[in-house]
Design a protein around this motif. Structure first.
Motif, PDB file in Angstrom:
ATOM      1  N   ARG A 206      16.047   5.253  -7.370  1.00 40.46           N
ATOM      2  CA  ARG A 206      16.056   5.546  -5.945  1.00 40.46           C
ATOM      3  C   ARG A 206      14.847   4.962  -5.220  1.00 40.46           C
ATOM      4  O   ARG A 206      14.567   5.316  -4.075  1.00 40.46           O
ATOM      5  CB  ARG A 206      16.124   7.060  -5.728  1.00 40.46           C
ATOM      6  CG  ARG A 206      17.403   7.680  -6.260  1.00 40.46           C
ATOM      7  CD  ARG A 206      17.497   9.171  -5.949  1.00 40.46           C
ATOM      8  NE  ARG A 206      17.524   9.428  -4.518  1.00 40.46           N
ATOM      9  CZ  ARG A 206      17.603  10.646  -3.972  1.00 40.46           C
ATOM     10  NH1 ARG A 206      17.647  11.713  -4.765  1.00 40.46           N
ATOM     11  NH2 ARG A 206      17.621  10.803  -2.666  1.00 40.46           N
ATOM     12  N   LEU A 207      14.154   4.033  -5.847  1.00 41.26           N
ATOM     13  CA  LEU A 207      13.006   3.391  -5.215  1.00 41.26           C
ATOM     14  C   LEU A 207      13.473   2.559  -4.028  1.00 41.26           C
ATOM     15  O   LEU A 207      14.469   1.822  -4.117  1.00 41.26           O
ATOM     16  CB  LEU A 207      12.294   2.490  -6.226  1.00 41.26           C
ATOM     17  CG  LEU A 207      10.945   1.918  -5.803  1.00 41.26           C
ATOM     18  CD1 LEU A 207       9.894   3.024  -5.734  1.00 41.26           C
ATOM     19  CD2 LEU A 207      10.502   0.817  -6.754  1.00 41.26           C
ATOM     20  N   LYS A 208      12.757   2.668  -2.907  1.00 39.99           N
ATOM     21  CA  LYS A 208      13.100   1.861  -1.736  1.00 39.99           C
ATOM     22  C   LYS A 208      12.972   0.380  -2.083  1.00 39.99           C
ATOM     23  O   LYS A 208      12.083  -0.022  -2.818  1.00 39.99           O
ATOM     24  CB  LYS A 208      12.174   2.201  -0.574  1.00 39.99           C
ATOM     25  CG  LYS A 208      12.438   3.531   0.092  1.00 39.99           C
ATOM     26  CD  LYS A 208      11.411   3.810   1.179  1.00 39.99           C
ATOM     27  CE  LYS A 208      11.382   2.730   2.221  1.00 39.99           C
ATOM     28  NZ  LYS A 208      10.411   3.037   3.313  1.00 39.99           N
ATOM     29  N   GLN A 209      13.856  -0.405  -1.524  1.00 35.92           N
ATOM     30  CA  GLN A 209      13.838  -1.840  -1.781  1.00 35.92           C
ATOM     31  C   GLN A 209      12.538  -2.458  -1.268  1.00 35.92           C
ATOM     32  O   GLN A 209      12.055  -2.131  -0.194  1.00 35.92           O
ATOM     33  CB  GLN A 209      15.039  -2.518  -1.105  1.00 35.92           C
ATOM     34  CG  GLN A 209      15.210  -3.976  -1.479  1.00 35.92           C
ATOM     35  CD  GLN A 209      16.501  -4.557  -0.926  1.00 35.92           C
ATOM     36  OE1 GLN A 209      17.249  -3.876  -0.256  1.00 35.92           O
ATOM     37  NE2 GLN A 209      16.746  -5.823  -1.218  1.00 35.92           N
ATOM     38  N   GLY A 210      11.976  -3.336  -2.075  1.00 32.12           N
ATOM     39  CA  GLY A 210      10.778  -4.055  -1.665  1.00 32.12           C
ATOM     40  C   GLY A 210       9.473  -3.389  -2.025  1.00 32.12           C
ATOM     41  O   GLY A 210       8.400  -3.916  -1.708  1.00 32.12           O
ATOM     42  N   ILE A 211       9.529  -2.222  -2.682  1.00 31.32           N
ATOM     43  CA  ILE A 211       8.293  -1.541  -3.078  1.00 31.32           C
ATOM     44  C   ILE A 211       7.782  -2.170  -4.373  1.00 31.32           C
ATOM     45  O   ILE A 211       8.469  -2.137  -5.405  1.00 31.32           O
ATOM     46  CB  ILE A 211       8.516  -0.034  -3.285  1.00 31.32           C
ATOM     47  CG1 ILE A 211       9.047   0.621  -2.017  1.00 31.32           C
ATOM     48  CG2 ILE A 211       7.229   0.636  -3.752  1.00 31.32           C
ATOM     49  CD1 ILE A 211       8.082   0.576  -0.867  1.00 31.32           C
TER      50      ILE A 211
END
Length: 224
Positions: A206-211
């Motif tokens: 569930r990590l935000k994209q681009g992190i």
């Protein structure tokens, strides 16, 4: 704590921490601290209602204070905050020692036993510093990469300190020590090294994209 003539600090030798094999015993502060700083898990032993209990705990060291933490409801922390005597063990395994006979198989290792009295940390600054130290012990610099701890989280967390009252490190290194007559035998003997290695980080689903991967985690993965 006593001091040698060269001003190197050493812990007193007592019946509780004396190591039988003198050549493997180390009571100096530098060796004890080095093992604690490299280890990740401490086995924490105490007595509850007459029964021995040992539990693995994440920890951190600040000077001669060790800190462990957990939820207030945890049985261990409920007991330790009463001021119980405790023993903590940290062990690093460096290799299998394979002898020519089963009798002379062993391990190369570095371990430390700590004896002290558990104490509830009530000072808010000490509690904060301890939680920072525990987090950064796992991954140096990680605390500053995370969101700030909430008051609710702080209130739900118990921190216990243990002053290192006595300590002893035991270190075994080198090849197997076989019976003299066995050195001419046809059985293989030697060392199988054991190392702890960090793998490549795996993103949370569930990590935000681009992190990007945090710097402290990158540093762990790049350790050799």
């Amino acid at each position: 704590m006593t001091q040698t003539s060269c001003q190197e600090k050493t812990f007193p030798v007592t019946e509780a921490n004396k190591i039988r094999v003198a050549k493997r015993a180390h009571y100096d502060e530098a060796t004890v601290h080095a093992i604690l700083d490299e280890g990740l898990i401490a086995q924490v032993g105490f007595v509850q209602d007459g029964n021995p209990i040992v539990l693995p705990m994440v920890y951190a060291r600040i000077g001669d204070q060790l800190y462990i933490h957990g939820a207030k409801a945890t049985r261990l922390l409920k007991q330790l905050k009463k001021g119980l005597p405790v023993c903590l063990n940290v062990t690093l395994v460096d290799g299998l020692v394979v002898g020519r006979s089963a009798f002379h198989h062993s391990m190369n290792f570095r371990s430390v036993n700590i004896h002290g009295t558990a104490k509830l940390v009530e000072d808010e600054q000490e509690k904060y510093d301890a939680l920072v130290a525990v987090t950064d012990h796992l991954a140096p610099g990680r605390w500053d990469e995370t969101r700030a701890m909430t008051t609710k989280e702080a209130n739900a967390t118990t921190v216990i300190s243990v002053t290192i009252e006595t300590a002893a490190a035991k270190v075994r290194s080198g090849m197997p020590i076989d019976d003299e007559e066995d050195y001419a035998s046809d059985h293989w003997a030697g060392i199988v090294p054991i190392t702890t290695a960090y793998g490549q980080p795996i993103d949370d689903a569930r990590l935000k994209q681009g992190i990007p991967v945090a710097d402290s985690i990158k540093a762990l993965s790049n350790r050799r």
